[in-house]
Design a protein around this motif. Structure first.
Motif, mmCIF file in Angstrom:
data_model
loop_
_atom_site.group_PDB
_atom_site.id
_atom_site.type_symbol
_atom_site.label_atom_id
_atom_site.label_comp_id
_atom_site.label_asym_id
_atom_site.label_seq_id
_atom_site.Cartn_x
_atom_site.Cartn_y
_atom_site.Cartn_z
ATOM 1 N N ARG A 63 0.812 -1.222 0.000
ATOM 2 C CA ARG A 63 0.000 0.000 0.000
ATOM 3 C C ARG A 63 0.848 1.276 0.000
ATOM 4 O O ARG A 63 0.336 2.371 0.025
ATOM 5 C CB ARG A 63 -0.961 -0.033 1.172
ATOM 6 N N PHE A 69 4.751 -5.365 -8.508
ATOM 7 C CA PHE A 69 3.422 -5.771 -8.951
ATOM 8 C C PHE A 69 3.492 -6.799 -10.065
ATOM 9 O O PHE A 69 4.509 -6.949 -10.742
ATOM 10 C CB PHE A 69 2.626 -4.560 -9.441
ATOM 11 N N ASN A 71 0.697 -7.486 -13.206
ATOM 12 C CA ASN A 71 -0.584 -7.073 -13.747
ATOM 13 C C ASN A 71 -0.880 -7.837 -15.028
ATOM 14 O O ASN A 71 -0.044 -8.575 -15.530
ATOM 15 C CB ASN A 71 -0.683 -5.552 -13.941
ATOM 16 N N SER A 104 -1.440 -7.503 -1.854
ATOM 17 C CA SER A 104 -2.746 -6.881 -2.002
ATOM 18 C C SER A 104 -3.281 -7.180 -3.403
ATOM 19 O O SER A 104 -2.664 -6.784 -4.398
ATOM 20 C CB SER A 104 -2.621 -5.365 -1.796
ATOM 21 N N TYR A 105 -4.401 -7.900 -3.460
ATOM 22 C CA TYR A 105 -5.056 -8.154 -4.747
ATOM 23 C C TYR A 105 -5.822 -6.909 -5.140
ATOM 24 O O TYR A 105 -6.520 -6.306 -4.327
ATOM 25 C CB TYR A 105 -5.994 -9.358 -4.650
ATOM 26 N N ASN A 106 -5.697 -6.487 -6.386
ATOM 27 C CA ASN A 106 -6.383 -5.294 -6.877
ATOM 28 C C ASN A 106 -7.508 -5.713 -7.810
ATOM 29 O O ASN A 106 -7.323 -6.592 -8.644
ATOM 30 C CB ASN A 106 -5.397 -4.395 -7.625
ATOM 31 N N ASP A 107 -8.640 -5.073 -7.666
ATOM 32 C CA ASP A 107 -9.761 -5.368 -8.551
ATOM 33 C C ASP A 107 -9.389 -5.093 -10.001
ATOM 34 O O ASP A 107 -8.504 -4.286 -10.301
ATOM 35 C CB ASP A 107 -10.980 -4.524 -8.168
ATOM 36 N N GLU A 109 -8.977 -3.692 -13.546
ATOM 37 C CA GLU A 109 -8.997 -2.370 -14.175
ATOM 38 C C GLU A 109 -8.684 -2.565 -15.650
ATOM 39 O O GLU A 109 -7.822 -3.381 -15.991
ATOM 40 C CB GLU A 109 -7.934 -1.455 -13.559
ATOM 41 N N SER A 115 -4.645 -7.782 -11.152
ATOM 42 C CA SER A 115 -3.288 -7.498 -10.717
ATOM 43 C C SER A 115 -3.166 -7.613 -9.201
ATOM 44 O O SER A 115 -4.160 -7.668 -8.486
ATOM 45 C CB SER A 115 -2.869 -6.092 -11.152
ATOM 46 N N PHE A 116 -1.928 -7.671 -8.737
ATOM 47 C CA PHE A 116 -1.671 -7.575 -7.313
ATOM 48 C C PHE A 116 -0.331 -6.898 -7.091
ATOM 49 O O PHE A 116 0.531 -6.869 -7.964
ATOM 50 C CB PHE A 116 -1.748 -8.935 -6.612
ATOM 51 N N THR A 117 -0.200 -6.301 -5.907
ATOM 52 C CA THR A 117 1.049 -5.683 -5.489
ATOM 53 C C THR A 117 1.576 -6.446 -4.286
ATOM 54 O O THR A 117 0.810 -7.051 -3.538
ATOM 55 C CB THR A 117 0.847 -4.197 -5.126
#
Length: 126
Positions: A63, A69, A71, A104-107, A109, A115-117
């Protein structure tokens, strides 16, 4: 990676232009002859003999600014079509030493896809 439909060989493909960088003969991956039960993306940091784990990625937590990442997560399904993780509930997130590392999984886009970081400071993680 991508599996060639005709030869069965596995290709390493990178970039937006799907550049084929190299391949592995199918004979090396006999356990994948009928496909895989899952796909994994991630990172690994191992402690040295002093018990201290190194930073992962750029040494920042997901964060914080400029994390590491992945993606545009995708894979080739049994019909040789590019597929994507179906929904966040199907994705298992695993972090060992969570005071040292995180993910952190990202919704989804449009420009990044799924993607995740990830990353972390390392240290004494047990």
């Amino acid at each position: 990676m991508s599996r060639d439909k005709n030869s069965g060989n596995w290709w390493l493909v990178i970039g937006n232009n799907n550049e084929h960088v190299g391949y592995w003969p199918k004979d090396l991956f006999t356990y994948l002859a009928d496909g895989a039960k899952g796909v994994s993306w991630g990172g690994l940091a191992m402690a040295g003999s002093d018990g201290v784990s190194p930073p992962m990625g750029n040494g920042r937590f997901p964060r914080e600014p400029s994390p590491c990442f992945f993606n545009k997560l995708e894979f080739v399904n049994a019909e040789y079509y590019i597929a994507h993780p179906s929904k966040p509930a199907d994705i298992e997130v695993r972090v060992d030493g969570n005071h040292c590392y995180d993910i952190s999984y990202n919704d989804y886009e449009p420009d990044k896809g799924d993607s995740f970081t990830f990353g972390g400071i390392g240290g004494k993680c047990d």
